[in-house]
Design a protein around this motif. Structure first.
Motif, mmCIF file in Angstrom:
data_model
loop_
_atom_site.group_PDB
_atom_site.id
_atom_site.type_symbol
_atom_site.label_atom_id
_atom_site.label_comp_id
_atom_site.label_asym_id
_atom_site.label_seq_id
_atom_site.Cartn_x
_atom_site.Cartn_y
_atom_site.Cartn_z
ATOM 1 N N ARG A 27 0.811 -1.208 0.000
ATOM 2 C CA ARG A 27 0.000 0.000 0.000
ATOM 3 C C ARG A 27 0.843 1.256 0.000
ATOM 4 N NH1 ARG A 27 -2.922 1.719 5.532
ATOM 5 N NH2 ARG A 27 -3.393 3.888 5.036
ATOM 6 N N TYR A 28 1.915 1.264 0.787
ATOM 7 C CA TYR A 28 2.747 2.455 0.913
ATOM 8 C C TYR A 28 4.169 2.100 0.514
ATOM 9 C CZ TYR A 28 4.686 6.761 2.803
ATOM 10 O OH TYR A 28 5.313 7.975 2.937
ATOM 11 N N LEU A 29 4.662 2.735 -0.561
ATOM 12 C CA LEU A 29 5.947 2.346 -1.146
ATOM 13 C C LEU A 29 7.137 3.127 -0.602
ATOM 14 C CD1 LEU A 29 5.125 1.792 -4.938
ATOM 15 C CD2 LEU A 29 5.815 0.087 -3.253
ATOM 16 N N GLY A 30 6.897 4.041 0.327
ATOM 17 C CA GLY A 30 7.994 4.849 0.836
ATOM 18 C C GLY A 30 9.135 4.014 1.387
ATOM 19 N N SER A 31 8.814 3.041 2.212
ATOM 20 C CA SER A 31 9.837 2.193 2.812
ATOM 21 C C SER A 31 10.539 1.349 1.762
ATOM 22 C CB SER A 31 9.208 1.286 3.871
ATOM 23 O OG SER A 31 10.125 0.319 4.327
ATOM 24 N N THR A 32 9.764 0.770 0.840
ATOM 25 C CA THR A 32 10.322 -0.080 -0.211
ATOM 26 C C THR A 32 11.313 0.695 -1.077
ATOM 27 O OG1 THR A 32 8.313 -1.427 -0.285
ATOM 28 C CG2 THR A 32 9.744 -1.497 -2.219
ATOM 29 N N LEU A 33 10.914 1.877 -1.525
ATOM 30 C CA LEU A 33 11.770 2.675 -2.408
ATOM 31 C C LEU A 33 12.980 3.226 -1.657
ATOM 32 C CD1 LEU A 33 9.005 4.523 -4.437
ATOM 33 C CD2 LEU A 33 10.493 2.682 -5.230
ATOM 34 N N HIS A 34 12.806 3.504 -0.367
ATOM 35 C CA HIS A 34 13.934 3.940 0.449
ATOM 36 C C HIS A 34 15.011 2.861 0.472
ATOM 37 C CE1 HIS A 34 16.165 4.493 4.263
ATOM 38 N NE2 HIS A 34 16.011 5.782 4.020
#
Length: 290
Positions: A27-34
């Protein structure tokens, strides 16, 4: 004497990837892309240490401000082959000097592997996000587009209303506890402190007296509506092997008052985010003045 309230160089990179294999993403890609950006930049030791490991130079303090922001895309869920995944990676202050290093690192990997299944995404191009000018495309770097912007005072007279929309979870702590409600003074204190911390550590300047004065004035602004709600969110840290909480406030608020004084700081918040965990995309706000 410089009459500007503050200034800070920054480089907003818009990174555009093309999906090569169908994949369901969280749902939230911030952590993944970080995590993806950290892995890619680790190939350049100097850039990685300055951008991702600056806390090492802060005597072990955990709240050392970071010189970058990540803005993930809106939730899509399933990416099919050919779909575009676009996100921003914003370098702040002297970190903008590493723009070429960041671009070279991203261009050096054949694929971005994203998600638990490490599905492949191909780098299409990198743009200067504010001007939508090409910086990298087809193995070519357009150096004329790698000049950093300057975040500076933006005047806007005759405004008495303001709407603030929390686009990603806002995480502000007070006395060790996450705030479940925020008001206008809290928002203004957050952005003035953030501007001060960034300029002190990474270059630029801020008028400390002006920042203190604007915080005092913020108590005169009235909240006319508030539709905030608490959003539960967490991420798993592969580096620490623990689940980390990224819950925060979402929604919108409106205010009335002499907004002219606050316009420069509110526009800065729109660029710099506020609160904690902005490196994962938290604290992104949109501001409308009228």
């Amino acid at each position: 004497m410089n009459l500007e309230l503050f200034s800070l160089p920054y480089m907003p990179l818009l990174i555009r990837l093309k999906c090569r294999e169908t994949v369901r993403l969280p749902r939230y890609l911030g952590s993944t892309l970080h995590g993806v950006m950290g892995w890619i930049l680790s190939t350049n030791v100097e850039a990685y240490q300055y951008i991702f490991e600056n806390r090492r130079y802060g005597c072990g303090k955990q709240d050392i401000v970071n010189p970058y922001i990540l803005e993930p895309p809106r939730y899509q869920g399933i990416y099919n082959e050919g779909d575009m995944l676009c996100f921003k990676f914003i370098l702040l202050g002297r970190a903008a000097n590493y723009t070429k290093s960041v671009i070279d690192s991203m261009a050096s990997v054949p694929y971005f592997e994203i998600g638990a299944e490490r599905k492949k995404f191909e780098l299409v191009d990198i743009l200067q996000a504010d001007r939508l000018e090409t910086i990298w495309h087809s193995c070519r770097v357009y150096t004329e587009s790698t000049v950093s912007n300057m975040l500076a005072t933006q005047e806007q007279k005759g405004v008495s209303r303001c709407s603030i929309h929390l686009l990603t979870p806002l995480r502000i702590r007070r006395a060790g506890e996450q705030l479940r409600e925020v008001d206008f003074p809290t928002i203004i204190r957050s952005i003035t402190r953030r501007v001060a911390a960034l300029t002190d550590r990474y270059g630029g300047h801020v008028q400390a007296d002006a920042a203190a004065h604007i915080c005092e004035l913020s108590s005169s602004v009235h909240t006319t509506s508030s539709g905030l709600y608490w959003s539960e969110m967490s991420r798993y840290s592969n580096r620490r092997h623990i689940k980390m909480d990224l819950s925060g406030l979402l929604g919108a608020m409106t205010f009335e008052g002499e907004m002219y004084h606050f316009a420069p700081w509110l526009y800065a918040a729109r660029c710099l985010h506020i609160g904690r965990n902005v490196t994962f995309g938290c604290g992104q706000v949109d501001v409308v003045l009228g």
